[in-house]
Design a protein around this motif. Sequence first.
Motif, PDB file in Angstrom:
ATOM      1  N   GLY A  21      13.046   3.516  13.958  1.00 55.21           N
ATOM      2  CA  GLY A  21      12.145   2.697  14.774  1.00 55.21           C
ATOM      3  C   GLY A  21      11.038   3.512  15.403  1.00 55.21           C
ATOM      4  N   LEU A  22      11.392   4.643  16.005  1.00 57.54           N
ATOM      5  CA  LEU A  22      10.394   5.468  16.676  1.00 57.54           C
ATOM      6  C   LEU A  22       9.451   6.137  15.675  1.00 57.54           C
ATOM      7  CD1 LEU A  22      12.601   7.015  19.497  1.00 57.54           C
ATOM      8  CD2 LEU A  22      10.789   5.292  19.748  1.00 57.54           C
ATOM      9  N   VAL A  23       9.994   6.646  14.593  1.00 60.13           N
ATOM     10  CA  VAL A  23       9.151   7.267  13.562  1.00 60.13           C
ATOM     11  C   VAL A  23       8.225   6.211  12.948  1.00 60.13           C
ATOM     12  CG1 VAL A  23       9.173   8.372  11.279  1.00 60.13           C
ATOM     13  CG2 VAL A  23      10.693   9.197  13.081  1.00 60.13           C
ATOM     14  N   GLY A  24       8.741   5.017  12.733  1.00 58.51           N
ATOM     15  CA  GLY A  24       7.918   3.927  12.195  1.00 58.51           C
ATOM     16  C   GLY A  24       6.772   3.568  13.128  1.00 58.51           C
ATOM     17  N   GLN A  25       7.035   3.556  14.431  1.00 58.00           N
ATOM     18  CA  GLN A  25       5.973   3.261  15.401  1.00 58.00           C
ATOM     19  C   GLN A  25       4.882   4.333  15.369  1.00 58.00           C
ATOM     20  OE1 GLN A  25       7.570   2.592  19.320  1.00 58.00           O
ATOM     21  NE2 GLN A  25       8.959   0.999  18.605  1.00 58.00           N
ATOM     22  N   ILE A  26       5.304   5.587  15.290  1.00 57.36           N
ATOM     23  CA  ILE A  26       4.329   6.681  15.221  1.00 57.36           C
ATOM     24  C   ILE A  26       3.508   6.561  13.939  1.00 57.36           C
ATOM     25  CG2 ILE A  26       4.033   9.187  15.037  1.00 57.36           C
ATOM     26  CD1 ILE A  26       4.842   8.141  17.857  1.00 57.36           C
ATOM     27  N   LYS A  27       4.169   6.272  12.841  1.00 58.86           N
ATOM     28  CA  LYS A  27       3.454   6.126  11.564  1.00 58.86           C
ATOM     29  C   LYS A  27       2.435   4.997  11.662  1.00 58.86           C
ATOM     30  CE  LYS A  27       3.897   5.398   6.673  1.00 58.86           C
ATOM     31  NZ  LYS A  27       4.377   4.395   5.788  1.00 58.86           N
ATOM     32  N   ASP A  28       2.825   3.876  12.264  1.00 54.76           N
ATOM     33  CA  ASP A  28       1.898   2.752  12.413  1.00 54.76           C
ATOM     34  C   ASP A  28       0.688   3.131  13.266  1.00 54.76           C
ATOM     35  OD1 ASP A  28       3.601   1.204  10.867  1.00 54.76           O
ATOM     36  OD2 ASP A  28       4.447   0.105  12.581  1.00 54.76           O
ATOM     37  N   MET A  29       0.912   3.862  14.357  1.00 56.97           N
ATOM     38  CA  MET A  29      -0.191   4.292  15.217  1.00 56.97           C
ATOM     39  C   MET A  29      -1.157   5.207  14.459  1.00 56.97           C
ATOM     40  SD  MET A  29       1.759   5.170  18.796  1.00 56.97           S
ATOM     41  CE  MET A  29       0.269   5.731  19.614  1.00 56.97           C
ATOM     42  N   LEU A  30      -0.586   6.143  13.702  1.00 56.43           N
ATOM     43  CA  LEU A  30      -1.413   7.088  12.951  1.00 56.43           C
ATOM     44  C   LEU A  30      -2.163   6.393  11.816  1.00 56.43           C
ATOM     45  CD1 LEU A  30       1.122  10.045  12.844  1.00 56.43           C
ATOM     46  CD2 LEU A  30      -0.981   9.934  14.218  1.00 56.43           C
ATOM     47  N   THR A  31      -1.509   5.446  11.173  1.00 61.15           N
ATOM     48  CA  THR A  31      -2.157   4.692  10.097  1.00 61.15           C
ATOM     49  C   THR A  31      -3.320   3.874  10.649  1.00 61.15           C
ATOM     50  OG1 THR A  31      -0.101   4.606   8.821  1.00 61.15           O
ATOM     51  CG2 THR A  31      -1.784   2.967   8.287  1.00 61.15           C
ATOM     52  N   ALA A  32      -3.122   3.254  11.803  1.00 62.24           N
ATOM     53  CA  ALA A  32      -4.206   2.482  12.425  1.00 62.24           C
ATOM     54  C   ALA A  32      -5.381   3.395  12.765  1.00 62.24           C
ATOM     55  CB  ALA A  32      -3.697   1.761  13.675  1.00 62.24           C
ATOM     56  N   ARG A  33      -5.080   4.588  13.243  1.00 64.00           N
ATOM     57  CA  ARG A  33      -6.152   5.550  13.549  1.00 64.00           C
ATOM     58  C   ARG A  33      -6.902   5.935  12.268  1.00 64.00           C
ATOM     59  NH1 ARG A  33      -9.666   7.878  17.353  1.00 64.00           N
ATOM     60  NH2 ARG A  33     -10.106   9.992  16.679  1.00 64.00           N
ATOM     61  N   ALA A  34      -6.182   6.160  11.190  1.00 65.60           N
ATOM     62  CA  ALA A  34      -6.817   6.528   9.919  1.00 65.60           C
ATOM     63  C   ALA A  34      -7.731   5.408   9.433  1.00 65.60           C
ATOM     64  CB  ALA A  34      -5.758   6.850   8.873  1.00 65.60           C
ATOM     65  N   GLU A  35      -7.343   4.172   9.680  1.00 63.33           N
ATOM     66  CA  GLU A  35      -8.158   3.038   9.243  1.00 63.33           C
ATOM     67  C   GLU A  35      -9.436   2.887  10.065  1.00 63.33           C
ATOM     68  OE1 GLU A  35      -5.308  -0.135   9.370  1.00 63.33           O
ATOM     69  OE2 GLU A  35      -4.361   0.509   7.495  1.00 63.33           O
ATOM     70  N   GLU A  36      -9.507   3.571  11.216  1.00 62.21           N
ATOM     71  CA  GLU A  36     -10.710   3.540  12.054  1.00 62.21           C
ATOM     72  C   GLU A  36     -11.782   4.505  11.550  1.00 62.21           C
ATOM     73  OE1 GLU A  36      -9.567   4.554  16.026  1.00 62.21           O
ATOM     74  OE2 GLU A  36      -8.266   2.815  16.244  1.00 62.21           O
ATOM     75  N   ALA A  37     -11.464   5.306  10.565  1.00 60.66           N
ATOM     76  CA  ALA A  37     -12.420   6.309  10.064  1.00 60.66           C
ATOM     77  C   ALA A  37     -13.689   5.617   9.588  1.00 60.66           C
ATOM     78  CB  ALA A  37     -11.799   7.112   8.937  1.00 60.66           C
ATOM     79  N   PRO A  38     -14.822   6.191   9.924  1.00 60.84           N
ATOM     80  CA  PRO A  38     -16.085   5.579   9.500  1.00 60.84           C
ATOM     81  C   PRO A  38     -16.268   5.700   7.992  1.00 60.84           C
ATOM     82  CG  PRO A  38     -16.479   7.725  10.504  1.00 60.84           C
ATOM     83  CD  PRO A  38     -15.015   7.433  10.667  1.00 60.84           C
ATOM     84  N   THR A  39     -16.992   4.751   7.420  1.00 64.36           N
ATOM     85  CA  THR A  39     -17.312   4.861   5.999  1.00 64.36           C
ATOM     86  C   THR A  39     -18.536   5.758   5.867  1.00 64.36           C
ATOM     87  OG1 THR A  39     -18.630   2.844   6.114  1.00 64.36           O
ATOM     88  CG2 THR A  39     -16.354   2.611   5.382  1.00 64.36           C
ATOM     89  N   ASP A  40     -18.468   6.613   4.910  1.00 66.54           N
ATOM     90  CA  ASP A  40     -19.523   7.606   4.729  1.00 66.54           C
ATOM     91  C   ASP A  40     -19.853   7.668   3.244  1.00 66.54           C
ATOM     92  OD1 ASP A  40     -21.116   9.851   4.529  1.00 66.54           O
ATOM     93  OD2 ASP A  40     -19.757  11.174   5.620  1.00 66.54           O
ATOM     94  N   GLU A  41     -21.082   7.313   2.892  1.00 64.90           N
ATOM     95  CA  GLU A  41     -21.479   7.296   1.484  1.00 64.90           C
ATOM     96  C   GLU A  41     -21.361   8.669   0.838  1.00 64.90           C
ATOM     97  OE1 GLU A  41     -25.326   5.499   1.041  1.00 64.90           O
ATOM     98  OE2 GLU A  41     -24.724   3.747   2.216  1.00 64.90           O
ATOM     99  N   LEU A  42     -21.741   9.710   1.553  1.00 66.24           N
ATOM    100  CA  LEU A  42     -21.636  11.054   1.007  1.00 66.24           C
ATOM    101  C   LEU A  42     -20.172  11.419   0.759  1.00 66.24           C
ATOM    102  CD1 LEU A  42     -23.040  13.632   0.123  1.00 66.24           C
ATOM    103  CD2 LEU A  42     -22.920  14.433   2.498  1.00 66.24           C
ATOM    104  N   ALA A  43     -19.296  11.028   1.683  1.00 65.31           N
ATOM    105  CA  ALA A  43     -17.864  11.293   1.509  1.00 65.31           C
ATOM    106  C   ALA A  43     -17.339  10.567   0.280  1.00 65.31           C
ATOM    107  CB  ALA A  43     -17.098  10.881   2.754  1.00 65.31           C
ATOM    108  N   GLU A  44     -17.814   9.349   0.062  1.00 67.37           N
ATOM    109  CA  GLU A  44     -17.376   8.588  -1.108  1.00 67.37           C
ATOM    110  C   GLU A  44     -17.828   9.256  -2.407  1.00 67.37           C
ATOM    111  OE1 GLU A  44     -18.347   4.428  -0.717  1.00 67.37           O
ATOM    112  OE2 GLU A  44     -17.478   4.348   1.296  1.00 67.37           O
ATOM    113  N   LEU A  45     -19.019   9.858  -2.386  1.00 74.14           N
ATOM    114  CA  LEU A  45     -19.532  10.540  -3.575  1.00 74.14           C
ATOM    115  C   LEU A  45     -18.838  11.877  -3.821  1.00 74.14           C
ATOM    116  CD1 LEU A  45     -23.373   9.924  -3.182  1.00 74.14           C
ATOM    117  CD2 LEU A  45     -21.850   8.928  -4.899  1.00 74.14           C
TER     118      LEU A  45
END
Length: 187
Positions: A25-49
């Motif tokens: 349960g606790l590890v799952g909560q941490i994973k969810d928090m970190l995954t949500a943070r990763a999804e906040e990453a800005p989109t960057d055209e240069l990074a995509e290329l």
Amino acid sequence: MEGWTRKNGHVQTDLSQQEAAVIRGLVGQIKDMLTARAEEAPTDELAELTGIRTGPTTAPEDPVLARLLPDFYRRDPITGETDEERADAAGAMRSLHEPALLEAKTGAAQLVLETCPPLGGRVKLTWEQADGWLSALNDVRLALGTALDVDEDMPDELPEDDLRREHLGVYQWLTWVQDSLVTALTA
């Protein structure tokens, strides 16, 4: 749980159903928090290329996430000065390195979720898997310690009317689980 033991090139322990549920349960909560943070990453055209991922340039506002994803340069709490000469260096370093840190942390959490039996039972880990468990357990302890405001002056037991009392017991148990795993690995 009686502690981790070393046997034939791996470490192992037996978890009760309740112990496994707490860890998962606790590890799952941490994973969810970190995954949500990763999804906040800005989109960057240069990074995509180029395939070079970038992340946010600012630290998380949530104190738990901020503890799990600290600045890459230390800031003096009084003056605000960093180890770097340029004020924007911490943001640039965060943008470049946070995606890899998030990937490592969510990977360790996923490993625990894959190797910790949902109904309890035997956990048998290779050395590499044990390192992942140590990382994930450390993240849970950091998060829980931040949420509970744990510091060196906190007593081992809190008054019965303190709402943190039960959670502190979980924090202490996780500390013991982590210490037992370290001891088994270094024996």
